[in-house]
Scaffold this motif. Sequence first.
Motif, PDB file in Angstrom:
ATOM      1  N   ILE A 162       0.879  -1.170   0.000  1.00 20.28           N
ATOM      2  CA  ILE A 162       0.000   0.000   0.000  1.00 20.28           C
ATOM      3  C   ILE A 162       0.912   1.216   0.000  1.00 20.28           C
ATOM      4  CG2 ILE A 162      -1.670   1.352   1.333  1.00 20.28           C
ATOM      5  CD1 ILE A 162      -2.876  -1.289   2.301  1.00 20.28           C
ATOM      6  N   LYS A 163       0.812   2.032  -1.052  1.00 20.08           N
ATOM      7  CA  LYS A 163       1.699   3.183  -1.220  1.00 20.08           C
ATOM      8  C   LYS A 163       0.960   4.516  -1.172  1.00 20.08           C
ATOM      9  CE  LYS A 163       5.171   0.765  -3.924  1.00 20.08           C
ATOM     10  NZ  LYS A 163       6.355   1.087  -3.161  1.00 20.08           N
ATOM     11  N   ASP A 164      -0.360   4.474  -1.083  1.00 19.64           N
ATOM     12  CA  ASP A 164      -1.152   5.702  -1.073  1.00 19.64           C
ATOM     13  C   ASP A 164      -0.968   6.421   0.263  1.00 19.64           C
ATOM     14  OD1 ASP A 164      -3.320   7.485  -2.047  1.00 19.64           O
ATOM     15  OD2 ASP A 164      -4.396   6.600  -0.347  1.00 19.64           O
ATOM     16  N   ALA A 165      -0.456   7.650   0.196  1.00 20.59           N
ATOM     17  CA  ALA A 165      -0.151   8.404   1.416  1.00 20.59           C
ATOM     18  C   ALA A 165      -1.392   8.672   2.259  1.00 20.59           C
ATOM     19  CB  ALA A 165       0.543   9.718   1.056  1.00 20.59           C
ATOM     20  N   ALA A 166      -2.528   8.977   1.625  1.00 25.19           N
ATOM     21  CA  ALA A 166      -3.750   9.250   2.385  1.00 25.19           C
ATOM     22  C   ALA A 166      -4.212   8.002   3.130  1.00 25.19           C
ATOM     23  CB  ALA A 166      -4.847   9.774   1.462  1.00 25.19           C
ATOM     24  N   THR A 167      -4.069   6.838   2.505  1.00 21.26           N
ATOM     25  CA  THR A 167      -4.449   5.581   3.159  1.00 21.26           C
ATOM     26  C   THR A 167      -3.556   5.310   4.362  1.00 21.26           C
ATOM     27  OG1 THR A 167      -5.333   4.635   1.125  1.00 21.26           O
ATOM     28  CG2 THR A 167      -4.630   3.074   2.817  1.00 21.26           C
ATOM     29  N   VAL A 168      -2.246   5.478   4.179  1.00 22.49           N
ATOM     30  CA  VAL A 168      -1.307   5.244   5.276  1.00 22.49           C
ATOM     31  C   VAL A 168      -1.563   6.229   6.409  1.00 22.49           C
ATOM     32  CG1 VAL A 168       1.139   5.219   5.933  1.00 22.49           C
ATOM     33  CG2 VAL A 168       0.419   4.224   3.744  1.00 22.49           C
ATOM     34  N   ALA A 169      -1.800   7.502   6.071  1.00 21.59           N
ATOM     35  CA  ALA A 169      -2.070   8.511   7.100  1.00 21.59           C
ATOM     36  C   ALA A 169      -3.363   8.206   7.851  1.00 21.59           C
ATOM     37  CB  ALA A 169      -2.138   9.897   6.474  1.00 21.59           C
ATOM     38  N   ALA A 170      -4.413   7.828   7.133  1.00 20.86           N
ATOM     39  CA  ALA A 170      -5.693   7.518   7.781  1.00 20.86           C
ATOM     40  C   ALA A 170      -5.552   6.306   8.699  1.00 20.86           C
ATOM     41  CB  ALA A 170      -6.776   7.277   6.727  1.00 20.86           C
ATOM     42  N   PHE A 171      -4.846   5.274   8.240  1.00 24.17           N
ATOM     43  CA  PHE A 171      -4.618   4.085   9.064  1.00 24.17           C
ATOM     44  C   PHE A 171      -3.843   4.473  10.328  1.00 24.17           C
ATOM     45  CE2 PHE A 171      -2.541   0.201  10.423  1.00 24.17           C
ATOM     46  CZ  PHE A 171      -3.525  -0.764  10.251  1.00 24.17           C
ATOM     47  N   GLY A 172      -2.791   5.276  10.166  1.00 27.23           N
ATOM     48  CA  GLY A 172      -1.998   5.719  11.318  1.00 27.23           C
ATOM     49  C   GLY A 172      -2.813   6.548  12.290  1.00 27.23           C
ATOM     50  N   LEU A 173      -3.651   7.434  11.764  1.00 24.75           N
ATOM     51  CA  LEU A 173      -4.505   8.254  12.623  1.00 24.75           C
ATOM     52  C   LEU A 173      -5.478   7.378  13.411  1.00 24.75           C
ATOM     53  CD1 LEU A 173      -5.145  11.170  13.437  1.00 24.75           C
ATOM     54  CD2 LEU A 173      -6.775  11.233  11.549  1.00 24.75           C
ATOM     55  N   MET A 174      -6.018   6.369  12.741  1.00 24.74           N
ATOM     56  CA  MET A 174      -6.929   5.439  13.434  1.00 24.74           C
ATOM     57  C   MET A 174      -6.175   4.719  14.566  1.00 24.74           C
ATOM     58  SD  MET A 174     -10.096   5.003  11.921  1.00 24.74           S
ATOM     59  CE  MET A 174     -10.473   3.291  12.134  1.00 24.74           C
ATOM     60  N   ARG A 175      -4.959   4.279  14.300  1.00 21.42           N
ATOM     61  CA  ARG A 175      -4.151   3.617  15.337  1.00 21.42           C
ATOM     62  C   ARG A 175      -3.873   4.570  16.504  1.00 21.42           C
ATOM     63  NH1 ARG A 175      -4.220  -1.715  15.574  1.00 21.42           N
ATOM     64  NH2 ARG A 175      -3.165  -2.776  13.880  1.00 21.42           N
ATOM     65  N   LEU A 176      -3.473   5.801  16.196  1.00 20.50           N
ATOM     66  CA  LEU A 176      -3.153   6.774  17.239  1.00 20.50           C
ATOM     67  C   LEU A 176      -4.369   7.117  18.096  1.00 20.50           C
ATOM     68  CD1 LEU A 176      -0.840   9.180  15.214  1.00 20.50           C
ATOM     69  CD2 LEU A 176      -0.157   7.701  17.117  1.00 20.50           C
ATOM     70  N   LYS A 177      -5.550   7.094  17.479  1.00 11.45           N
ATOM     71  CA  LYS A 177      -6.770   7.387  18.228  1.00 11.45           C
ATOM     72  C   LYS A 177      -7.345   6.153  18.932  1.00 11.45           C
ATOM     73  CE  LYS A 177      -8.213  11.435  15.644  1.00 11.45           C
ATOM     74  NZ  LYS A 177      -9.164  12.413  16.088  1.00 11.45           N
ATOM     75  N   GLY A 178      -6.663   5.012  18.793  1.00 14.52           N
ATOM     76  CA  GLY A 178      -7.107   3.779  19.438  1.00 14.52           C
ATOM     77  C   GLY A 178      -8.331   3.170  18.822  1.00 14.52           C
ATOM     78  N   LEU A 179      -8.584   3.449  17.561  1.00 12.06           N
ATOM     79  CA  LEU A 179      -9.775   2.935  16.889  1.00 12.06           C
ATOM     80  C   LEU A 179      -9.514   1.640  16.116  1.00 12.06           C
ATOM     81  CD1 LEU A 179     -11.069   6.396  15.642  1.00 12.06           C
ATOM     82  CD2 LEU A 179     -11.966   5.032  17.555  1.00 12.06           C
ATOM     83  N   LEU A 180      -8.264   1.224  16.021  1.00 13.58           N
ATOM     84  CA  LEU A 180      -7.925  -0.046  15.372  1.00 13.58           C
ATOM     85  C   LEU A 180      -7.165  -0.908  16.346  1.00 13.58           C
ATOM     86  CD1 LEU A 180      -6.686   0.983  11.807  1.00 13.58           C
ATOM     87  CD2 LEU A 180      -8.833  -0.103  12.422  1.00 13.58           C
TER      88      LEU A 180
END
Length: 180
Positions: A162-180
């Motif tokens: 997965i190389k899409d920056a928006a996808t990686v950022a959204a996944f990381g944000l979800m992790r940081l917010k404890g949603l994943l």
Amino acid sequence: MAPDIRTTATRLVYENRWMRVREDTIVRRDGSSGIYGVVEKSDFAVIVPVENGVIHLVEQYRYPVQGRYWELPQGSWEQTPGMDPLDLARAELREETGLVARRMTHLGHLFECYGYSTQGYHIYLAQDLEPGDANREREEQDMISRSFPIGEVQEMILRGAIKDAATVAAFGLMRLKGLL
């Protein structure tokens, strides 16, 4: 205090239905001059459809980089630039995956490439999903939609699948917010 950069002239270089490219002549705080090339694009929505430990992704051919890649559902409606971001997110989710979310949560707004572009994106968590039929645009006719376990999506990011920056950022944000 003087602004960091002042625009002294602007000229339109290129325009189509998806973007405008302009060149700005500028003066910096210290008095030195320069130019900026700026890509103006409408904001878009990125949707993270999650249910029962899986994330729904789409894969499509991305012409500028000449390859097929997995990414989160996302898009903009250039013909409706002032569209409410939540309405846009719901519409893009349905269009690309056929999914309808009974619950959408706004997670934040980021900029795509603010070194040269005005475009930003809103990130939404989509939950309580109902399946339906996708209604893709002609440009999306090669799109594939599939769900993956959350851990597999993380591995795809780590190994560079997965190389899409928006996808990686959204996944990381979800992790940081404890949603994943």
